[in-house]
Design a protein around this motif. Sequence first.
Motif: not given
Length: 150
Positions: A64-66, A72-75, A118-119
């Motif tokens: 999980v990317v924060w 906020e959870k980004l990815l 980034d994705t």
Amino acid sequence: MHEANCSSPGETGEKSPLQTIGEEQTQNPYTELLVLKAHHDIVRFLVQLDDYRFASAGDDGIVVVWNAQTGEKLLELNGHTQKITAIITFPSLESCEEKNQLILTASADRTVIVWDGDTTRQVQRISCFQSTVKCLTVLQRLDVWLSGGN
């Protein structure tokens, strides 16, 4: 000094002092504690991606990317079928046109996945390992990454 309206545990409609602490205070992102929820099992790794983001990984096989400031959870990176055993970042070289940060994850499923930071795109998936990959390292000057296991 803030006075709380204390009530006995059985009464309804009144908030306990614990619930009212901080309601009248302005939020300070540098002193507030946040509980970040996304994983379904033990989180074993935290790695800084840049000044604004970090990644968590663990026994659920998910990365999980924060957002480091807001929580906020980004990815959410899904691709492993077993627990993650190592995670490392692979910064792009100064000479590269694309400045995207790569995230490498190793797993007990005997794979290493290279992710676009980034994705949610998997850049590469390596599955030729004979056993669990236990560690990863990057030699940035040589633009290579190394893995180790049993």
